[in-house]
Each structure stands twice: as C-alpha cells, then as structure tokens.
Design a protein around this motif. Structure first.
Motif, PDB file in Angstrom:
ATOM      1  N   LYS A 100      39.548  54.135  43.356  1.00  0.00           N
ATOM      2  CA  LYS A 100      39.184  54.042  41.939  1.00  0.00           C
ATOM      3  C   LYS A 100      39.944  52.903  41.252  1.00  0.00           C
ATOM      4  CE  LYS A 100      38.069  58.948  41.326  1.00  0.00           C
ATOM      5  NZ  LYS A 100      38.379  60.176  40.563  1.00  0.00           N
ATOM      6  N   VAL A 101      41.220  52.746  41.603  1.00  0.00           N
ATOM      7  CA  VAL A 101      42.004  51.636  41.046  1.00  0.00           C
ATOM      8  C   VAL A 101      41.365  50.301  41.408  1.00  0.00           C
ATOM      9  CG1 VAL A 101      44.222  50.433  41.168  1.00  0.00           C
ATOM     10  CG2 VAL A 101      44.160  52.938  41.019  1.00  0.00           C
ATOM     11  N   ALA A 102      40.922  50.165  42.682  1.00  0.00           N
ATOM     12  CA  ALA A 102      40.286  48.919  43.123  1.00  0.00           C
ATOM     13  C   ALA A 102      39.007  48.651  42.337  1.00  0.00           C
ATOM     14  CB  ALA A 102      39.994  48.983  44.623  1.00  0.00           C
ATOM     15  N   VAL A 103      38.213  49.702  42.105  1.00  0.00           N
ATOM     16  CA  VAL A 103      36.965  49.533  41.338  1.00  0.00           C
ATOM     17  C   VAL A 103      37.262  49.118  39.902  1.00  0.00           C
ATOM     18  CG1 VAL A 103      34.970  50.760  40.412  1.00  0.00           C
ATOM     19  CG2 VAL A 103      35.641  51.096  42.791  1.00  0.00           C
TER      20      VAL A 103
ATOM     21  N   VAL B  12      36.913  41.581  36.002  1.00  0.00           N
ATOM     22  CA  VAL B  12      36.476  40.178  36.074  1.00  0.00           C
ATOM     23  C   VAL B  12      35.079  40.001  35.471  1.00  0.00           C
ATOM     24  CG1 VAL B  12      36.010  38.247  37.603  1.00  0.00           C
ATOM     25  CG2 VAL B  12      37.963  39.737  38.061  1.00  0.00           C
ATOM     26  N   PRO B  13      34.045  40.723  35.957  1.00  0.00           N
ATOM     27  CA  PRO B  13      32.734  40.568  35.298  1.00  0.00           C
ATOM     28  C   PRO B  13      32.737  41.027  33.842  1.00  0.00           C
ATOM     29  CG  PRO B  13      32.677  42.381  36.866  1.00  0.00           C
ATOM     30  CD  PRO B  13      33.966  41.655  37.095  1.00  0.00           C
ATOM     31  N   THR B  14      33.591  42.003  33.521  1.00  0.00           N
ATOM     32  CA  THR B  14      33.665  42.449  32.129  1.00  0.00           C
ATOM     33  C   THR B  14      34.131  41.330  31.218  1.00  0.00           C
ATOM     34  OG1 THR B  14      34.140  44.723  32.821  1.00  0.00           O
ATOM     35  CG2 THR B  14      34.736  44.112  30.572  1.00  0.00           C
ATOM     36  N   ALA B  15      35.168  40.587  31.643  1.00  0.00           N
ATOM     37  CA  ALA B  15      35.669  39.467  30.837  1.00  0.00           C
ATOM     38  C   ALA B  15      34.618  38.385  30.690  1.00  0.00           C
ATOM     39  CB  ALA B  15      36.938  38.900  31.478  1.00  0.00           C
ATOM     40  N   ILE B  16      33.896  38.095  31.775  1.00  0.00           N
ATOM     41  CA  ILE B  16      32.881  37.035  31.724  1.00  0.00           C
ATOM     42  C   ILE B  16      31.735  37.428  30.797  1.00  0.00           C
ATOM     43  CG2 ILE B  16      31.193  35.765  33.100  1.00  0.00           C
ATOM     44  CD1 ILE B  16      33.132  35.974  35.455  1.00  0.00           C
ATOM     45  N   ILE B  17      31.249  38.661  30.942  1.00  0.00           N
ATOM     46  CA  ILE B  17      30.117  39.114  30.120  1.00  0.00           C
ATOM     47  C   ILE B  17      30.522  39.203  28.650  1.00  0.00           C
ATOM     48  CG2 ILE B  17      28.573  41.053  29.668  1.00  0.00           C
ATOM     49  CD1 ILE B  17      28.633  41.628  32.687  1.00  0.00           C
TER      50      ILE B  17
ATOM     51  N   GLY C 236      37.957  49.334  26.197  1.00  0.00           N
ATOM     52  CA  GLY C 236      37.112  50.507  26.009  1.00  0.00           C
ATOM     53  C   GLY C 236      36.174  50.730  27.189  1.00  0.00           C
ATOM     54  N   PHE C 237      35.637  49.637  27.739  1.00  0.00           N
ATOM     55  CA  PHE C 237      34.794  49.766  28.927  1.00  0.00           C
ATOM     56  C   PHE C 237      35.599  50.289  30.111  1.00  0.00           C
ATOM     57  CE2 PHE C 237      33.282  47.854  32.905  1.00  0.00           C
ATOM     58  CZ  PHE C 237      32.004  48.397  32.974  1.00  0.00           C
ATOM     59  N   LEU C 238      36.858  49.836  30.229  1.00  0.00           N
ATOM     60  CA  LEU C 238      37.717  50.322  31.314  1.00  0.00           C
ATOM     61  C   LEU C 238      37.927  51.835  31.194  1.00  0.00           C
ATOM     62  CD1 LEU C 238      39.614  49.489  33.699  1.00  0.00           C
ATOM     63  CD2 LEU C 238      41.438  49.331  32.014  1.00  0.00           C
ATOM     64  N   PHE C 239      38.185  52.303  29.978  1.00  0.00           N
ATOM     65  CA  PHE C 239      38.381  53.741  29.754  1.00  0.00           C
ATOM     66  C   PHE C 239      37.111  54.514  30.100  1.00  0.00           C
ATOM     67  CE2 PHE C 239      38.238  57.484  27.000  1.00  0.00           C
ATOM     68  CZ  PHE C 239      39.441  58.084  27.311  1.00  0.00           C
ATOM     69  N   LEU C 240      35.945  53.984  29.677  1.00  0.00           N
ATOM     70  CA  LEU C 240      34.677  54.665  29.948  1.00  0.00           C
ATOM     71  C   LEU C 240      34.392  54.701  31.447  1.00  0.00           C
ATOM     72  CD1 LEU C 240      32.052  55.949  28.922  1.00  0.00           C
ATOM     73  CD2 LEU C 240      31.102  53.639  28.707  1.00  0.00           C
ATOM     74  N   LEU C 241      34.620  53.592  32.136  1.00  0.00           N
ATOM     75  CA  LEU C 241      34.380  53.548  33.580  1.00  0.00           C
ATOM     76  C   LEU C 241      35.303  54.519  34.310  1.00  0.00           C
ATOM     77  CD1 LEU C 241      32.966  52.277  36.015  1.00  0.00           C
ATOM     78  CD2 LEU C 241      34.682  50.442  35.973  1.00  0.00           C
ATOM     79  N   ASN C 242      36.539  54.634  33.855  1.00  0.00           N
ATOM     80  CA  ASN C 242      37.463  55.580  34.469  1.00  0.00           C
ATOM     81  C   ASN C 242      36.978  57.019  34.301  1.00  0.00           C
ATOM     82  OD1 ASN C 242      40.218  56.124  35.669  1.00  0.00           O
ATOM     83  ND2 ASN C 242      40.405  57.250  33.738  1.00  0.00           N
ATOM     84  N   ARG C 243      36.439  57.339  33.131  1.00  0.00           N
ATOM     85  CA  ARG C 243      35.900  58.690  32.912  1.00  0.00           C
ATOM     86  C   ARG C 243      34.719  58.953  33.837  1.00  0.00           C
ATOM     87  NH1 ARG C 243      37.095  61.302  28.066  1.00  0.00           N
ATOM     88  NH2 ARG C 243      35.762  62.935  28.957  1.00  0.00           N
ATOM     89  N   ILE C 244      33.857  57.955  34.016  1.00  0.00           N
ATOM     90  CA  ILE C 244      32.686  58.124  34.881  1.00  0.00           C
ATOM     91  C   ILE C 244      33.118  58.340  36.325  1.00  0.00           C
ATOM     92  CG2 ILE C 244      30.645  56.964  35.801  1.00  0.00           C
ATOM     93  CD1 ILE C 244      30.341  55.576  33.110  1.00  0.00           C
ATOM     94  N   LEU C 245      34.093  57.567  36.787  1.00  0.00           N
ATOM     95  CA  LEU C 245      34.580  57.730  38.154  1.00  0.00           C
ATOM     96  C   LEU C 245      35.207  59.105  38.352  1.00  0.00           C
ATOM     97  CD1 LEU C 245      36.182  54.213  38.815  1.00  0.00           C
ATOM     98  CD2 LEU C 245      34.003  55.088  39.675  1.00  0.00           C
ATOM     99  N   ASN C 246      35.914  59.595  37.349  1.00  0.00           N
ATOM    100  CA  ASN C 246      36.536  60.918  37.472  1.00  0.00           C
ATOM    101  C   ASN C 246      35.486  62.029  37.501  1.00  0.00           C
ATOM    102  OD1 ASN C 246      39.122  59.892  37.571  1.00  0.00           O
ATOM    103  ND2 ASN C 246      39.438  60.054  35.358  1.00  0.00           N
TER     104      ASN C 246
END
Length: 344
Positions: free
Chosen positions: A45-48, A54-59, A93-103
C-alpha cells in the motif's frame, strides 16, 4: 503551441520551468512518506500511495495551467501563488482518499476469539517498558550538528574572477569579423551571470555565428544549469529536431542541437566550463559541482554557446561551426580558467 509558449486566441502564455510541475514531485513524495509513516504499515500500500504522487502532481499542475489559460488573473500575483499552494492541498486530499480506498479493499476480516478464563497462577500480560531514547536523541543531535558544520563549510566559496575582462575579447578570429551586441538587462537578471559576452561574427562568405558566454564567479543559484539552450531556447518557441554530443576537436566534446521554428533551422553548440572542468554531461555535473565546492572551495564556471543558421546542407553547416569553435579554443583560456576535458 511553440515550445513552451501556448497561443490562446490573441494572447500568449509562457509556461516557464518553475511551473512545469516537476518541483511538486519531491515535496509531495516527502509528504507521502510522512503520511505513510503514521497511517499505513502495509508495504504494497505504501508503494501504491507513493507511486500515485507522481501522476497526481502532473495532473494537478496540468489543471492549474489550464486554469491560467481560462482565467488570466491566475497567471501572476496572489492568485498565482495561491493556486500553486492549492496543488498540495488537492494532492494531499487525494492521498488520504486513496489510502481509505486501499484500506477498504484490503480490510482484515474480524475473527471471533473465545474468551478463556485465566488460571489462578496466571497473570494478565503487561507491556514491557520501552528502552530509553537518550542514545537515539544524542545520535540525532550529533548528526544535525555535523550537517550544520558541513553546510556552513560548503558555503565558504572563493569567488574566481575572469583572468581579463570580456571587453578585451578579440573581434577578429581567423577570417571572422566580430561585433559586440547589446544584452537585454532582463536576460542578465534571469541568468544571474557576473559577466557576459554577446557577439556576432561574420566571414567574407556571408556566414554568421552568434557567440554567447555567461560567466559566474561562484554559482549560488545554479544559473547556467537552468539556462542552458536545452531549456531556454525551447522556452523561446524553438523545437528540438535533433540533439547529441559531437567533438569540435579531438578530446573536446560539445552538446549540439538542431532546432526549428516557423520553417527556419539553426545549429547550436554549447558546453560548460565549471571549476576548471570542461563539461558536456549536464546530468552528472551537479554532483561534481557539490564535491568540488567542498574539496576545491570554488564553484566558478561559464556557459559557452554558438549558434549559426542551417543552410541546405546540415553537414557543411556543422563543419563551418566546428571550424569557428576551433578558432575559439585557444582564446577561451585567456579569460576563463579551465583544464583540458576529462572523462567524468
């Protein structure tokens, strides 16, 4: 689009290097590491999460640039700075949301455990006391003090002036006759150069070569690294058609680029003379610059650039520019201190 200049109706918007979005990646990765340390323990999960930064910063930066085109007030001033700061909030905020989805996807299934009564001679387990943190704090303090000492030592750099002023640069190089050209003050301000030379040479056959040299007594801002033709000329609307490394003389390599814009083509040769070293590989130059700032106590250097229009035959144009560059070789050491190129 021409280079990094975007034409929007009757207006033009230039996306400079500072707004490319690359500078957001490292801070966001750092924030991601801190976030994962507190809120995530599964390695995959940390790796994901970190890879998603990287794509988040670009987008996010692409959305910001698009917003500047739609709303011109975002191109400068408070709203420009605020939109850059907002990228971090959105990405985090996207990082927090993605972490919730992975959990949620990988949520552990609760298993019922039978409650067994304790035997008379058994006691409830107690937590063992943590080892004292004194030695770890002491080691961290020592490392911080060492780091401060190294940084302070590396900042004591000896400025290296030119051997003689560029005002004495020869106007005659073989069959080439030179002429000094005025320099835009904004260009000097942008390159942070301590001395500069801007000349154009012509020969009897009507051929022309532009010579630009930016010199730094000590490089504190990474000026020449940020303003090599590879970045600056693409920012002026030129498109790179071909690039590589060639030799103007045995053992003297230079970077070259063939660039085009609106049907015109130019040939560009450039190289850097950093703290006594002839440099073409920009990617490996920075570590040596840091090392020599500690070892030799100097970060002086120069960027040398040659430009000539490309005629009908590119190979003939290359020979012309190489011939001019060979005339320049014995002149440069009269002004700039450097050694013969080394394979670094």
């Amino acid at each position: 689009r021409q280079g990094n200049i975007i034409e929007i109706g009757y207006t033009q918007m230039e996306v400079v290097a500072a707004c490319s979005g690359l500078r957001y990646i490292m801070p966001l990765l750092s924030l991601g590491c801190i976030f994962c340390y507190f809120y995530q323990r599964r390695i995959w999960k940390v790796a994901v999460l970190l890879a998603a930064m990287v794509p988040t910063a670009i987008i996010a930066n692409a959305v910001r640039v698009a917003g500047m085109g739609i709303f011109p007030e975002l191109q400068a001033g408070f709203w420009h700075s605020f939109s850059g700061w907002l990228i971090f909030i959105i990405s985090f905020g996207f990082l927090f949301l993605l972490n919730r989805i992975l959990n949620i996807i990988d949520a552990p299934q609760p298993q019922a455990q039978p409650i067994l009564p304790l035997k008379v001679h058994e006691r409830e387990p107690t937590l063992e006391p943590r080892p004292p943190l004194t030695r770890y704090l002491t080691a961290a303090l020592v490392l911080v003090l060492i780091g401060i000492g190294v940084i302070r030592y590396s900042l004591v750099i000896t400025p290296m002036p030119l051997r003689q002023s560029f005002n004495l640069f020869p106007l005659q190089l073989g069959s080439w006759q030179g002429k000094n050209l005025p320099v835009d003050p904004e260009m000097i301000k942008a390159t942070w150069s301590d001395a500069h030379l801007n000349m154009v040479y012509r020969n009897s056959e009507g051929q022309q070569v532009s010579l630009w040299i930016a010199y730094y007594k000590k490089d504190e801002q990474g000026g020449a690294f940020k303003h090599t033709p590879r970045y600056c000329m693409t920012g002026s609307g030129w498109e790179t058609l071909k690039q590589g490394v060639t030799e103007i003389a045995p053992g003297y390599p230079v970077d070259y680029m063939v660039m085009g814009s609106l049907g015109n083509r130019i040939l560009v040769y450039y190289w850097q003379l950093w703290h006594g070293m002839w440099v073409t590989e920009e990617k490996i130059t920075k570590p040596y610059l840091i090392w020599d700032s500690l070892y030799q106590r100097r970060t002086d250097g120069a960027l040398v650039r040659l430009i000539t229009p490309v005629g009908n035959n590119l190979q003939e144009t290359q020979e012309v520019l190489k011939g001019f560059a060979r005339l320049l070789l014995p002149v440069l050491p009269q002004f700039i201190s450097y050694d013969k190129p080394q394979n670094r």
